[in-house]
Design an enzyme around this catalytic site. Structure first.
Site, PDB file in Angstrom:
ATOM      1  N   HIS A  19       7.348  -0.634   3.687  1.00  0.00           N
ATOM      2  CA  HIS A  19       8.360  -0.230   2.553  1.00  0.00           C
ATOM      3  C   HIS A  19       7.461   0.044   1.289  1.00  0.00           C
ATOM      4  O   HIS A  19       6.452  -0.295   1.383  1.00  0.00           O
ATOM      5  CB  HIS A  19       9.432  -1.220   2.468  1.00  0.00           C
ATOM      6  CG  HIS A  19       8.699  -2.495   1.686  1.00  0.00           C
ATOM      7  ND1 HIS A  19       7.996  -3.471   2.612  1.00  0.00           N
ATOM      8  CD2 HIS A  19       8.628  -2.921   0.364  1.00  0.00           C
ATOM      9  CE1 HIS A  19       7.687  -4.284   1.728  1.00  0.00           C
ATOM     10  NE2 HIS A  19       7.869  -4.208   0.441  1.00  0.00           N
ATOM     11  N   ASP A  31       7.955  -0.433  -2.739  1.00  0.00           N
ATOM     12  CA  ASP A  31       8.844  -1.327  -3.840  1.00  0.00           C
ATOM     13  C   ASP A  31       9.527  -0.292  -4.677  1.00  0.00           C
ATOM     14  O   ASP A  31       9.121   0.587  -4.957  1.00  0.00           O
ATOM     15  CB  ASP A  31       7.943  -2.327  -4.780  1.00  0.00           C
ATOM     16  CG  ASP A  31       7.407  -3.327  -3.849  1.00  0.00           C
ATOM     17  OD1 ASP A  31       7.893  -3.701  -2.722  1.00  0.00           O
ATOM     18  OD2 ASP A  31       6.162  -3.849  -4.116  1.00  0.00           O
ATOM     19  N   HIS A  83       3.782  -0.293   2.067  1.00  0.00           N
ATOM     20  CA  HIS A  83       3.071  -1.841   2.671  1.00  0.00           C
ATOM     21  C   HIS A  83       3.975  -2.615   3.685  1.00  0.00           C
ATOM     22  O   HIS A  83       5.228  -2.158   3.571  1.00  0.00           O
ATOM     23  CB  HIS A  83       2.595  -2.372   1.510  1.00  0.00           C
ATOM     24  CG  HIS A  83       3.683  -2.955   0.500  1.00  0.00           C
ATOM     25  ND1 HIS A  83       4.015  -1.941  -0.602  1.00  0.00           N
ATOM     26  CD2 HIS A  83       4.370  -4.303   0.251  1.00  0.00           C
ATOM     27  CE1 HIS A  83       5.097  -2.454  -1.184  1.00  0.00           C
ATOM     28  NE2 HIS A  83       5.328  -3.694  -0.833  1.00  0.00           N
ATOM     29  N   ARG A 119       2.610 -18.503   5.830  1.00  0.00           N
ATOM     30  CA  ARG A 119       1.924 -17.853   4.742  1.00  0.00           C
ATOM     31  C   ARG A 119       3.352 -17.929   3.533  1.00  0.00           C
ATOM     32  O   ARG A 119       4.609 -17.822   3.994  1.00  0.00           O
ATOM     33  CB  ARG A 119       1.865 -16.290   4.934  1.00  0.00           C
ATOM     34  CG  ARG A 119       1.298 -15.489   3.690  1.00  0.00           C
ATOM     35  CD  ARG A 119       0.850 -14.153   4.169  1.00  0.00           C
ATOM     36  NE  ARG A 119       0.246 -13.319   3.061  1.00  0.00           N
ATOM     37  CZ  ARG A 119       0.896 -12.626   2.180  1.00  0.00           C
ATOM     38  NH1 ARG A 119       2.307 -12.344   2.433  1.00  0.00           N
ATOM     39  NH2 ARG A 119       0.440 -11.893   1.283  1.00  0.00           N
TER      40      ARG A 119
HETATM   41  O1  LIG Z   1       4.231 -11.060   0.823  1.00  0.00           O
HETATM   42  C1  LIG Z   1       3.588 -10.083   0.395  1.00  0.00           C
HETATM   43  O2  LIG Z   1       2.451 -10.196   0.288  1.00  0.00           O
HETATM   44  C2  LIG Z   1       4.255  -8.981  -0.140  1.00  0.00           C
HETATM   45  C3  LIG Z   1       5.821  -9.099  -0.294  1.00  0.00           C
HETATM   46  C4  LIG Z   1       6.561  -7.710  -0.494  1.00  0.00           C
HETATM   47  O3  LIG Z   1       5.972  -6.709  -0.322  1.00  0.00           O
HETATM   48  C5  LIG Z   1       7.865  -7.952  -1.129  1.00  0.00           C
HETATM   49  O4  LIG Z   1       8.422  -8.858  -1.352  1.00  0.00           O
HETATM   50  O5  LIG Z   1       8.325  -6.502  -1.264  1.00  0.00           O
HETATM   51 FE   LIG Z   2       6.953  -5.195  -1.092  1.00  0.00          FE
END
Ligand SMILES: O=C(O)CCC(=O)C(=O)O
Ligand SMILES: [Fe+2]
Length: 348
Positions: free
Chosen positions: A219, A221, A281, A290
């Site tokens: 996706h 952001d 990403h 994690r």
């Molecule tokens: O957890 C991550 O490193 C990225 C999280 C992410 O891309 C998001 O919450 O939009």
């Molecule tokens: Fe994200």
């Protein structure tokens, strides 16, 4: 095994992901559509020292060429980050039935639930999320009736620190686009009092067979900028399209402790008239738990963002029509990754 399922929010909470074998609902078949590569040589994700005298230039280059970079020497005390991390542990360690007390409801972005555009995904993500809007008090009271204030204090402490870091970064990005100090205060995104922020806490449980599951689907952001803190475990990957170096690949963002990852979102791509790269990403899973906290910056709900007139002037025409943050989110919820195309100005 007790299974709490909410199809709408795409969350499965069976004993906190303690499956004996991964159910088909969580197996992603197309995970290896592009190879995963290490961040070395020309694929080394930019690392930017906030004390660098060439900060503006380096940030501009990273936003244009990558849409993602790591920042060090950011000035946020490690204790603030440790406190946030322990509250994230505390939250996600709660029993599923407690977390579901604050499940997101129709029309509300805050609360416990899945990834916002997960209804486009064929499979469930191997993650849980908790979104915090302007206040965390109501939800924290439901989660910990006898001790909710610690959580709220830690969240507020983090917000304060990350808000000022975010404003610093956004200013540097706008300066790199050629705006002057005076000009940047006159545009909504450059004025910190006109910014809206949203905080997403993410938990990616360890998995015995991590190559078959996905923490978050690919996706971009939606907002301007996201600052991501993580607990030192890697997982975030960014897509690099085919170039002179290699075919299209997923580059793993190195998890350097005491650093943040900065992502450029859709609205910054619009504002920069396509100059800054809104990075695609995803998050992969490993054999270690994690945690991450993604903090999103965008304009307040009623403010429209369009290409900066300084960039979309005589030489280059504007590529996008102005749009509000909620307007873009609504389009994404219907059109997924085609939302920006819908506001593109037809050059003919
Ligand atoms: O957890 C991550 O490193 C990225 C999280 C992410 O891309 C998001 O919450 O939009
Ligand atoms: Fe994200």
């Amino acid at each position: 095994m007790s299974l709490h399922t909410s199809r709408k929010l795409k969350i499965h909470q069976p004993e906190n992901f303690q499956y004996e074998s991964i159910p088909d609902s969580h197996v992603w078949d197309d995970l290896h559509d592009h190879p995963s590569v290490e961040p070395i040589g020309p694929d080394a994700v930019p690392v930017i020292d906030l004390n660098d005298p060439k900060l503006i230039e380096k940030i501009g280059k990273a936003c244009e060429e990558w849409g993602v970079f790591i920042i060090c020497n950011h000035g946020i005390e490690p204790e603030v980050l440790n406190r946030l991390c322990s509250q994230m542990h505390r939250l996600f360690a709660l029993p599923a039935e407690v977390k579901l007390k604050v499940a997101k409801t129709e029309g509300h972005d805050a609360g416990y639930g899945g990834f916002p555009i997960s209804h486009f995904c064929p499979k469930f993500s191997w993650s849980e999320g908790f979104a915090i809007g302007s206040s965390s008090v109501d939800h924290a009271q439901k989660l910990w009736p006898d001790d909710y204030s610690t959580f709220c204090e830690v969240i507020e402490e983090y917000k304060k620190a990350i808000n000022s870091l975010g404003c610093r970064l956004i200013h540097a990005m706008l300066l790199s686009l050629g705006l002057s100090e005076e000009e940047l205060c006159q545009i909504p995104v450059g004025d910190s009092s006109k910014l809206k922020t949203v905080m997403h806490l993410n938990s990616y449980p360890a998995c015995t067979n991590p190559d078959r599951v996905l923490g978050l689907p690919p996706h971009t952001d939606s907002g301007c900028v996201a600052i991501v803190y993580h607990n030192g475990i890697s997982g975030l990957q960014v897509l690099r399209c085919k170039d002179d170096i290699a075919p299209t690949r997923w580059v793993t963002v190195p998890a350097v402790s005491n650093t943040f990852v900065v992502n450029i979102g859709d609205l910054m791509h619009v504002l920069s008239n396509g100059r800054f790269h809104n990075v695609l990403h995803r998050v992969t899973i490993s054999k270690t738990n994690r945690l991450s906290c993604a903090y999103f910056f965008g304009p307040q709900a009623d403010i429209k963002v369009g290409p900066l007139s300084k960039l979309a002037g005589l030489e280059q025409s504007p590529l996008y029509k102005p749009v509000t943050w909620p307007g873009l989110q609504k389009m994404r919820s219907m059109l997924h990754d085609k939302a920006l195309q819908a506001i593109k100005i037809d050059s003919n």
